[in-house]
Design a protein around this motif. Structure first.
Motif, short mmCIF file in Angstrom:
data_model
loop_
_atom_site.label_atom_id
_atom_site.label_comp_id
_atom_site.label_asym_id
_atom_site.label_seq_id
_atom_site.Cartn_x
_atom_site.Cartn_y
_atom_site.Cartn_z
N ILE A 1 45.65 47.51 68.75
CA ILE A 1 44.67 47.45 67.66
C ILE A 1 45.09 48.45 66.59
O ILE A 1 45.25 49.64 66.87
CB ILE A 1 43.24 47.77 68.15
CG1 ILE A 1 42.83 46.76 69.22
CG2 ILE A 1 42.24 47.74 66.99
CD1 ILE A 1 41.55 47.11 69.91
N ILE B 239 43.49 42.96 65.68
CA ILE B 239 43.67 42.96 67.13
C ILE B 239 44.90 42.09 67.42
O ILE B 239 44.88 40.89 67.15
CB ILE B 239 42.43 42.39 67.84
CG1 ILE B 239 41.18 43.21 67.46
CG2 ILE B 239 42.62 42.37 69.35
CD1 ILE B 239 39.87 42.63 67.95
N GLU C 33 35.80 45.28 65.67
CA GLU C 33 37.19 44.84 65.87
C GLU C 33 38.10 46.03 66.18
O GLU C 33 39.00 45.93 67.00
CB GLU C 33 37.68 44.08 64.64
CG GLU C 33 37.09 42.69 64.59
CD GLU C 33 37.39 41.93 63.31
OE1 GLU C 33 37.30 40.70 63.34
OE2 GLU C 33 37.66 42.57 62.27
N ARG C 34 37.84 47.15 65.54
CA ARG C 34 38.62 48.35 65.84
C ARG C 34 38.38 48.81 67.28
O ARG C 34 39.19 49.54 67.85
CB ARG C 34 38.25 49.48 64.87
CG ARG C 34 38.90 49.34 63.51
CD ARG C 34 38.17 50.13 62.45
NE ARG C 34 38.45 49.57 61.13
CZ ARG C 34 39.13 50.19 60.19
NH1 ARG C 34 39.59 51.39 60.39
NH2 ARG C 34 39.36 49.62 59.03
N GLY D 176 38.15 46.66 69.63
CA GLY D 176 38.80 45.67 70.47
C GLY D 176 38.00 44.40 70.71
O GLY D 176 38.41 43.55 71.49
#
Lengths: 121, 484
Positions: free
Chosen positions: A33, A38, B447-448, B450
């Motif tokens: 990430i 991702i 999103e950072r 995961g």
């Protein structure tokens, strides 16, 4: 060639130049990430990433970023889920979560993520 | 990187202040030829100048539409171009309108007005963003559907105290941590629905459109008095939908994990900063008579306090907390640039919509305002949408949104239009990622961490249309159908 655990134990640091990261160990990557990207496609045709392994280190090229120092700020990290080369990849206990901090003079600090750093596998 | 951001922010502030002085000098010159011009936000809002009566050409809304279209499509269809060039695009489109108003219409007043509102708006958002970024909350409690419902409801209430931006920043990480063993995208989506949007409909601090309404003259407590009975069923219905999703999440819990039930809180100093921001909202010469006006500057003491909080809360924040929160100026930088363009380009759209509404008169009822405001808030940004439709509703009565006395008069005439506009602007912002500023921030943080979030269209098709649209239709039928 060091393993991930040995590198962490000896506080080894990696390097970065532009879009290139050098990790002082060999590993198998499962997920990366960077910012809000991702990355799970590590095939040779991946648009996001290129991996190369030498005798003594692992190289990662982030194709979408020209300069990692500009993309990843002081308090941010690049996060990886990796497995030691000789370990069973299918056992979740062997999945190691790492955070890479972009430092000064091309230095890349590597640490195991603690529970404070959000990182869902 | 952060230092670079700091330098960039300083540069932006210097350019902005220089621009303000330029505009004020010109406004003062315009005053000499018979236009009323004033620098402070209060005076600007209360002033209806002759120049504002000169309508812009209809094609002048093109920069506004183009900017909104690019905001909607840029992050999806040409992500890398957009990430690199959005500041230039926003400034360029804004500059077209500024040049048109200065050189063709000779109307400086509307620009000063827009700039004053922009400064107030960005002062509030940036101060909430930075102050809440220095706080870390850890909830060591086993997540269950009921615990999640309580957490989200508390988040809805908190978003009215520290804003949807502040509450989203503060609570998304503890919410993910609490659910880390069973997290799924719907957790984040319901968080966006409730904490980042619908929850913040009760106070002007809650959501930017309502703050802009407050700056325009809507009394602070009008919102909670007139909206709570719509807010409560909306929040409860969304929570019910979440509960139904969450009880079906059978993901296996990791065994052997012990939960202390404790809530850990770090960064107490920043709570003081948050309190200062909330108090600063009321520091306006119109609200408190002894507060000095900084006329002819187009900002007041309130904005100075808020910008001071930005500097101090970042300067004295605990680096460990910033690291744990992966604090980055990028989200607020994006908001600052985009809204600079939005505030400039929406000036002609505001004037034209108000004029059209005045002509259409009785054809527009509360239901039309509800769906029109909501529909645009879902696809565009809800702040300009709110002010455009407030302007349109006031146009029905020949009132001007740029005149604070007119806004107060409008509120006393009929509540239902402002209720419909306020509720729709806030609620419908949750229908897409681009409907409200925090939506993208929460998506980005997730999103950072995961979590693979649904795409722009999946969000709408799988969640918004299925969950929110039926609930918003019920709200319309009960509160706005056939009214006004």
């Amino acid at each position: 060639m060091k393993t991930i655990e040995e590198a962490l134990k000896n506080n080894l640091t990696g390097l970065y130049y532009g879009s290139r990261v050098l990790l002082p160990f060999k590993c198998l990557l499962l997920k990366v990430i960077i910012e809000d990207d991702i990355i799970t496609d590590f095939s040779p045709n991946s648009k996001s990433i290129y991996l190369n392994e030498t005798e003594s280190f692992t190289e990662i090229y982030f194709k979408q970023f020209k300069n990692l120092k500009e993309a990843v700020s002081k308090f941010e990290t690049i996060k990886l889920i990796a497995v030691e080369k000789d370990k069973n990849i299918f056992d979740f206990k062997n999945h190691i979560k790492l955070a890479l901090h972009i430092g000064e003079e091309h230095k890349l600090t590597i640490e195991k993520t603690d529970e404070d750093i959000l990182f869902i596998e | 990187m952060v230092l670079n951001h700091g330098k960039k922010i300083k540069r932006i502030l210097i350019i902005t202040i220089s621009f303000l002085f330029f505009l004020n000098l010109n406004a003062t010159a315009a005053q000499a030829v018979g236009q009323k011009a004033s620098g402070t936000l209060t005076n600007v809002l209360n002033t209806s100048s002759a120049s504002e009566k000169l309508l812009p050409a209809a094609w002048m809304i093109i920069p506004f539409l183009l900017l909104l279209l690019m905001i909607a499509t840029g992050p999806i269809f040409y992500k890398h171009f957009w990430e690199k060039h959005y500041p230039k695009v926003s400034i360029l489109l804004g500059a077209i309108v500024v040049v048109y108003y200065v050189f063709i219409l000779n109307n400086y007043q509307s620009l000063v007005h827009a700039l004053a509102e922009y400064i107030s708006f960005i002062a509030l958002l940036s101060s909430l963003f930075v102050a809440s970024g220095g706080i870390l909350i850890k909830v060591n409690k086993k997540s269950t559907p009921f615990v999640n419902v309580v957490f989200l409801f508390a988040g809805a209430v908190i978003s009215n105290i520290i804003g949807t931006t502040g509450a989203s920043m503060l609570l998304i990480r503890p919410f993910i941590r609490m659910n880390r063993n069973r997290i799924k995208p719907y957790h984040i989506i319901f968080f966006i629905f409730i904490v980042s949007n619908v929850g913040g409909a009760l106070t002007p601090i809650g959501d930017p459109p309502l703050f802009l309404g407050f700056l325009s003259g809507v009394p602070f407590f009008w919102v909670i008095k007139n909206v709570w009975f719509i807010w409560l069923p909306a929040v409860l219905l969304i929570l019910l939908a979440f509960y139904l999703f969450d009880i079906n999440n059978k993901r296996a819990e990791e065994k052997g994990i012990e939960y202390s039930g404790k809530i850990q809180f770090k960064g107490t100093r920043n709570l003081i900063f948050l309190a200062i921001i909330i108090l600063a909202v009321f520091i306006d010469p119109v609200v408190i008579s002894w507060i000095p006006s900084l006329s002819p500057l187009p900002f007041g003491l309130r904005e100075i306090i808020m910008f001071a909080v930005v500097f101090l809360s970042y300067r004295y924040a605990d680096n460990e907390i910033l690291k744990d929160n992966e604090f980055d100026f990028e989200p607020i930088k994006e908001v600052a640039y985009l809204f600079l363009g939005i505030f400039a380009t929406m000036v002609p759209a505001l004037q034209l919509i108000a004029e059209e509404a005045h002509l259409l008169g009785s054809k527009l009822n509360a239901g039309v305002f509800y769906w029109a405001t909501g529909g645009l808030s879902a696809a565009l940004d809800n702040t300009p949408t709110y002010i455009n439709f407030l302007s349109a509703a006031m146009g029905k009565y020949g009132l001007d949104v740029a005149n604070k006395a007119h806004v107060i008069q409008f509120v006393s005439i009929d509540d239902v239009y402002l209720q419909a506009i306020s509720v729709a602007a806030v609620f419908f912002g949750s229908l897409s990622y681009i409907g409200n500023g925090p939506n993208f921030m929460v998506k980005s943080i997730s999103e950072r961490a995961g979590i693979e979030m649904p795409s722009f269209f999946s969000y709408i098709i799988k969640y918004s249309l299925v969950i929110l649209v039926p609930i918003f239709t019920v709200i319309w039928l009960v509160f706005f159908y056939g009214k006004g």
